[in-house]
Scaffold this motif. Structure first.
Motif, PDB file in Angstrom:
ATOM      1  N   ALA A 295      21.519  15.462  -5.601  1.00 19.91           N
ATOM      2  CA  ALA A 295      21.371  14.476  -4.727  1.00 19.91           C
ATOM      3  C   ALA A 295      20.147  13.712  -4.755  1.00 19.91           C
ATOM      4  O   ALA A 295      19.162  14.597  -4.977  1.00 19.91           O
ATOM      5  CB  ALA A 295      21.440  14.991  -3.145  1.00 19.91           C
ATOM      6  N   PHE A 296      20.016  12.389  -4.749  1.00 23.35           N
ATOM      7  CA  PHE A 296      18.670  11.695  -4.918  1.00 23.35           C
ATOM      8  C   PHE A 296      18.324  10.609  -3.865  1.00 23.35           C
ATOM      9  O   PHE A 296      19.294   9.918  -3.331  1.00 23.35           O
ATOM     10  CB  PHE A 296      18.874  10.971  -6.398  1.00 23.35           C
ATOM     11  N   HIS A 297      17.291  10.833  -3.319  1.00 23.96           N
ATOM     12  CA  HIS A 297      17.007  10.008  -2.357  1.00 23.96           C
ATOM     13  C   HIS A 297      16.067   8.594  -3.100  1.00 23.96           C
ATOM     14  O   HIS A 297      15.191   8.721  -3.710  1.00 23.96           O
ATOM     15  CB  HIS A 297      15.873  10.448  -1.655  1.00 23.96           C
ATOM     16  N   ALA A 298      17.007   7.693  -3.168  1.00 25.30           N
ATOM     17  CA  ALA A 298      16.587   6.417  -3.774  1.00 25.30           C
ATOM     18  C   ALA A 298      16.905   5.091  -3.131  1.00 25.30           C
ATOM     19  O   ALA A 298      18.252   5.021  -2.853  1.00 25.30           O
ATOM     20  CB  ALA A 298      17.256   6.394  -5.186  1.00 25.30           C
ATOM     21  N   ILE A 299      16.022   4.451  -2.635  1.00 20.84           N
ATOM     22  CA  ILE A 299      16.224   3.276  -1.840  1.00 20.84           C
ATOM     23  C   ILE A 299      16.297   1.942  -2.952  1.00 20.84           C
ATOM     24  O   ILE A 299      17.217   1.129  -2.546  1.00 20.84           O
ATOM     25  CB  ILE A 299      15.217   3.031  -0.693  1.00 20.84           C
ATOM     26  N   GLY A 300      15.247   1.469  -3.535  1.00 19.25           N
ATOM     27  CA  GLY A 300      15.018   0.320  -4.374  1.00 19.25           C
ATOM     28  C   GLY A 300      15.894   0.605  -5.659  1.00 19.25           C
ATOM     29  O   GLY A 300      16.043   1.515  -6.109  1.00 19.25           O
ATOM     30  N   ASN A 301      16.019  -0.462  -6.357  1.00 19.56           N
ATOM     31  CA  ASN A 301      16.798  -0.556  -7.596  1.00 19.56           C
ATOM     32  C   ASN A 301      16.103   0.371  -8.601  1.00 19.56           C
ATOM     33  O   ASN A 301      16.701   0.850  -9.532  1.00 19.56           O
ATOM     34  CB  ASN A 301      17.130  -1.860  -8.020  1.00 19.56           C
ATOM     35  N   GLN A 302      14.785   0.231  -8.717  1.00 22.93           N
ATOM     36  CA  GLN A 302      14.083   1.029  -9.648  1.00 22.93           C
ATOM     37  C   GLN A 302      14.180   2.439  -9.518  1.00 22.93           C
ATOM     38  O   GLN A 302      14.452   3.252 -10.574  1.00 22.93           O
ATOM     39  CB  GLN A 302      12.563   0.632  -9.665  1.00 22.93           C
ATOM     40  N   ALA A 303      14.091   2.866  -8.352  1.00 24.86           N
ATOM     41  CA  ALA A 303      14.427   4.453  -8.218  1.00 24.86           C
ATOM     42  C   ALA A 303      16.036   4.636  -8.175  1.00 24.86           C
ATOM     43  O   ALA A 303      16.132   5.755  -8.822  1.00 24.86           O
ATOM     44  CB  ALA A 303      14.163   4.677  -6.777  1.00 24.86           C
ATOM     45  N   VAL A 304      16.862   3.927  -7.950  1.00 28.43           N
ATOM     46  CA  VAL A 304      18.501   3.963  -8.340  1.00 28.43           C
ATOM     47  C   VAL A 304      18.535   4.071  -9.670  1.00 28.43           C
ATOM     48  O   VAL A 304      19.419   4.887 -10.305  1.00 28.43           O
ATOM     49  CB  VAL A 304      19.135   2.680  -7.489  1.00 28.43           C
ATOM     50  N   ASN A 305      17.785   3.192 -10.493  1.00 28.31           N
ATOM     51  CA  ASN A 305      18.053   3.152 -11.914  1.00 28.31           C
ATOM     52  C   ASN A 305      17.560   4.557 -12.540  1.00 28.31           C
ATOM     53  O   ASN A 305      18.094   4.935 -13.492  1.00 28.31           O
ATOM     54  CB  ASN A 305      17.221   1.890 -12.480  1.00 28.31           C
ATOM     55  N   GLN A 306      16.567   4.888 -11.855  1.00 32.96           N
ATOM     56  CA  GLN A 306      15.942   6.440 -12.521  1.00 32.96           C
ATOM     57  C   GLN A 306      16.823   7.317 -12.039  1.00 32.96           C
ATOM     58  O   GLN A 306      17.269   8.382 -13.105  1.00 32.96           O
ATOM     59  CB  GLN A 306      14.667   6.496 -11.762  1.00 32.96           C
ATOM     60  N   ALA A 307      17.675   7.290 -10.914  1.00 38.09           N
ATOM     61  CA  ALA A 307      18.383   8.420 -10.655  1.00 38.09           C
ATOM     62  C   ALA A 307      19.732   8.224 -11.718  1.00 38.09           C
ATOM     63  O   ALA A 307      20.338   9.326 -12.310  1.00 38.09           O
ATOM     64  CB  ALA A 307      18.972   8.388  -9.243  1.00 38.09           C
ATOM     65  N   VAL A 308      20.155   7.027 -11.929  1.00 33.99           N
ATOM     66  CA  VAL A 308      21.270   6.884 -12.956  1.00 33.99           C
ATOM     67  C   VAL A 308      20.979   7.498 -14.228  1.00 33.99           C
ATOM     68  O   VAL A 308      21.679   8.161 -14.921  1.00 33.99           O
ATOM     69  CB  VAL A 308      21.631   5.685 -12.896  1.00 33.99           C
ATOM     70  N   GLU A 309      19.625   7.405 -14.837  1.00 34.11           N
ATOM     71  CA  GLU A 309      19.157   7.843 -16.033  1.00 34.11           C
ATOM     72  C   GLU A 309      19.052   9.353 -16.000  1.00 34.11           C
ATOM     73  O   GLU A 309      19.813   9.916 -16.951  1.00 34.11           O
ATOM     74  CB  GLU A 309      17.807   7.208 -16.177  1.00 34.11           C
ATOM     75  N   ILE A 310      18.768   9.843 -15.035  1.00 36.40           N
ATOM     76  CA  ILE A 310      18.696  11.264 -14.870  1.00 36.40           C
ATOM     77  C   ILE A 310      20.152  11.975 -14.896  1.00 36.40           C
ATOM     78  O   ILE A 310      20.475  12.886 -15.638  1.00 36.40           O
ATOM     79  CB  ILE A 310      17.880  11.753 -13.516  1.00 36.40           C
ATOM     80  N   VAL A 311      20.967  11.146 -14.112  1.00 28.49           N
ATOM     81  CA  VAL A 311      22.312  11.817 -13.918  1.00 28.49           C
ATOM     82  C   VAL A 311      23.028  11.629 -15.530  1.00 28.49           C
ATOM     83  O   VAL A 311      23.645  12.704 -15.794  1.00 28.49           O
ATOM     84  CB  VAL A 311      23.130  11.071 -12.842  1.00 28.49           C
ATOM     85  N   GLY A 312      22.548  10.586 -16.195  1.00 31.78           N
ATOM     86  CA  GLY A 312      23.143  10.378 -17.391  1.00 31.78           C
ATOM     87  C   GLY A 312      22.834  11.300 -18.426  1.00 31.78           C
ATOM     88  O   GLY A 312      23.685  11.738 -19.370  1.00 31.78           O
ATOM     89  N   GLN A 313      21.729  12.127 -18.287  1.00 38.33           N
ATOM     90  CA  GLN A 313      21.368  13.243 -19.216  1.00 38.33           C
ATOM     91  C   GLN A 313      21.958  14.602 -18.820  1.00 38.33           C
ATOM     92  O   GLN A 313      21.964  15.275 -19.693  1.00 38.33           O
ATOM     93  CB  GLN A 313      19.855  13.410 -19.116  1.00 38.33           C
ATOM     94  N   VAL A 314      22.366  14.713 -17.508  1.00 40.61           N
ATOM     95  CA  VAL A 314      23.208  16.095 -17.229  1.00 40.61           C
ATOM     96  C   VAL A 314      24.535  15.902 -16.725  1.00 40.61           C
ATOM     97  O   VAL A 314      25.026  16.932 -16.334  1.00 40.61           O
ATOM     98  CB  VAL A 314      22.154  16.758 -16.212  1.00 40.61           C
ATOM     99  N   ARG A 315      25.002  14.875 -16.989  1.00 37.78           N
ATOM    100  CA  ARG A 315      26.581  14.688 -16.069  1.00 37.78           C
ATOM    101  C   ARG A 315      27.506  15.634 -16.570  1.00 37.78           C
ATOM    102  O   ARG A 315      28.081  16.171 -16.025  1.00 37.78           O
ATOM    103  CB  ARG A 315      27.157  13.059 -16.244  1.00 37.78           C
ATOM    104  N   SER A 316      27.404  15.727 -17.859  1.00 39.56           N
ATOM    105  CA  SER A 316      28.537  16.861 -18.512  1.00 39.56           C
ATOM    106  C   SER A 316      28.334  18.179 -17.933  1.00 39.56           C
ATOM    107  O   SER A 316      29.212  19.110 -18.002  1.00 39.56           O
ATOM    108  CB  SER A 316      28.477  16.959 -20.029  1.00 39.56           C
ATOM    109  N   MET A 317      27.056  18.573 -17.442  1.00 41.19           N
ATOM    110  CA  MET A 317      26.673  19.814 -16.817  1.00 41.19           C
ATOM    111  C   MET A 317      26.944  19.900 -15.246  1.00 41.19           C
ATOM    112  O   MET A 317      26.944  21.149 -14.813  1.00 41.19           O
ATOM    113  CB  MET A 317      25.382  20.166 -17.388  1.00 41.19           C
ATOM    114  N   HIS A 318      27.340  19.005 -14.793  1.00 35.81           N
ATOM    115  CA  HIS A 318      27.266  18.892 -13.425  1.00 35.81           C
ATOM    116  C   HIS A 318      28.493  19.711 -12.569  1.00 35.81           C
ATOM    117  O   HIS A 318      29.761  19.402 -13.221  1.00 35.81           O
ATOM    118  CB  HIS A 318      27.192  17.288 -12.696  1.00 35.81           C
ATOM    119  N   PRO A 319      28.215  20.375 -11.568  1.00 37.64           N
ATOM    120  CA  PRO A 319      29.370  21.238 -11.068  1.00 37.64           C
ATOM    121  C   PRO A 319      30.468  20.134 -10.673  1.00 37.64           C
ATOM    122  O   PRO A 319      30.125  18.952 -10.390  1.00 37.64           O
ATOM    123  CB  PRO A 319      28.716  21.853  -9.753  1.00 37.64           C
ATOM    124  N   THR A 320      31.682  20.552 -10.997  1.00 36.70           N
ATOM    125  CA  THR A 320      32.832  19.684 -10.521  1.00 36.70           C
ATOM    126  C   THR A 320      33.290  19.875  -9.100  1.00 36.70           C
ATOM    127  O   THR A 320      33.934  18.799  -8.439  1.00 36.70           O
ATOM    128  CB  THR A 320      34.063  20.154 -11.172  1.00 36.70           C
TER     129      THR A 320
END
Length: 230
Positions: free
Chosen positions: A108-133
């Motif tokens: 879970a990411f606390h992200a309000i502005g688009n810069q923070a949301v974009n950072q959350a998206v980048e992080i998830v993109g690196q680990v999405r295949s490992m994320h619990p289902t």
């Protein structure tokens, strides 16, 4: 009890043979409150400045300038203007996310502005295949977004947790003009196929669920303004 993410990940976790029992998410704070991390192009920044000055003249008040100055702007080498404050480096976020998903934590990411949301998206993109289902990765708040970020959220299967009770506070006295941005676009999330949940963020806003639903539908502020109609 609040613990820093690395402290949570360094502790031993109880296990259960019951598949219905899962770990709650590890929450990573990327920005916050009136220091929401927003980035805009130089052209959009010029439009924001012009709109702010026009509002000062129209209202015969310096309040719009004081609002804009509450979070000083910075021009980057990429010619993007940034406001607010980021709370974590992207590489550290990726390391946290990788360790968390390996231990079975949803993210879970606390992200309000688009810069923070974009950072959350980048992080998830690196680990999405490992994320619990058992639960999707999620972004809390996501108040200020551009369309390309919406597409990335959908493609990665990220859920968004919104707080409709915030909408009455998102009038021009609290939010500067941001051209091309969607503000808490609940209907757009749904139309795009993004999973959406609601929460109160109490005590910051009301915990009345019916009031939150009312604000989600009407999207009006006390001055009858509508923040970025949906």
């Amino acid at each position: 009890m609040f613990k820093l993410p690395w402290d949570v990940l360094s502790a031993s976790l109880p296990t259960s043979a019951d598949p219905r029992l899962i770990h709650g998410p590890l929450k990573i704070f990327l920005d916050g409150a009136d220091r929401a991390a927003v980035e805009i192009s130089l052209g959009k920044f010029v439009l924001t400045c012009a709109a702010t000055l026009m509002r000062c003249c129209r209202e015969r008040s310096l309040d719009p300038l004081m609002l804009a100055g509450r979070s000083p702007s910075r021009l980057g080498k990429d010619l993007k203007v940034r406001f607010g404050a980021m709370m974590a480096e992207t590489e550290e976020g990726i390391q946290l996310a990788r360790k968390a998903t390996q231990m079975g934590f949803p993210l879970a990411f606390h992200a309000i502005g688009n810069q923070a949301v974009n950072q959350a998206v980048e992080i998830v993109g690196q680990v999405r295949s490992m994320h619990p289902t058992a639960a999707p990765p999620r972004i809390e708040h996501a108040l200020f977004l551009e369309d390309e970020t919406l597409r990335a959220i959908r493609e990665l299967g990220i859920a968004v947790v919104t707080q409709p009770a915030f909408l009455p506070q998102m009038d021009p006295t609290n939010v500067p003009y941001l051209p091309g941005f969607r503000q808490m676009p609940i209907n757009t999330f749904l139309a795009s196929g993004i999973r959406v949940a609601g929460s109160s963020d109490w005590p910051v806003a009301s915990h009345d669920p019916l009031l939150a639903m009312h604000h989600a539908v009407t999207r009006t502020t006390p001055g009858a303004a509508c923040p970025a109609a949906e």
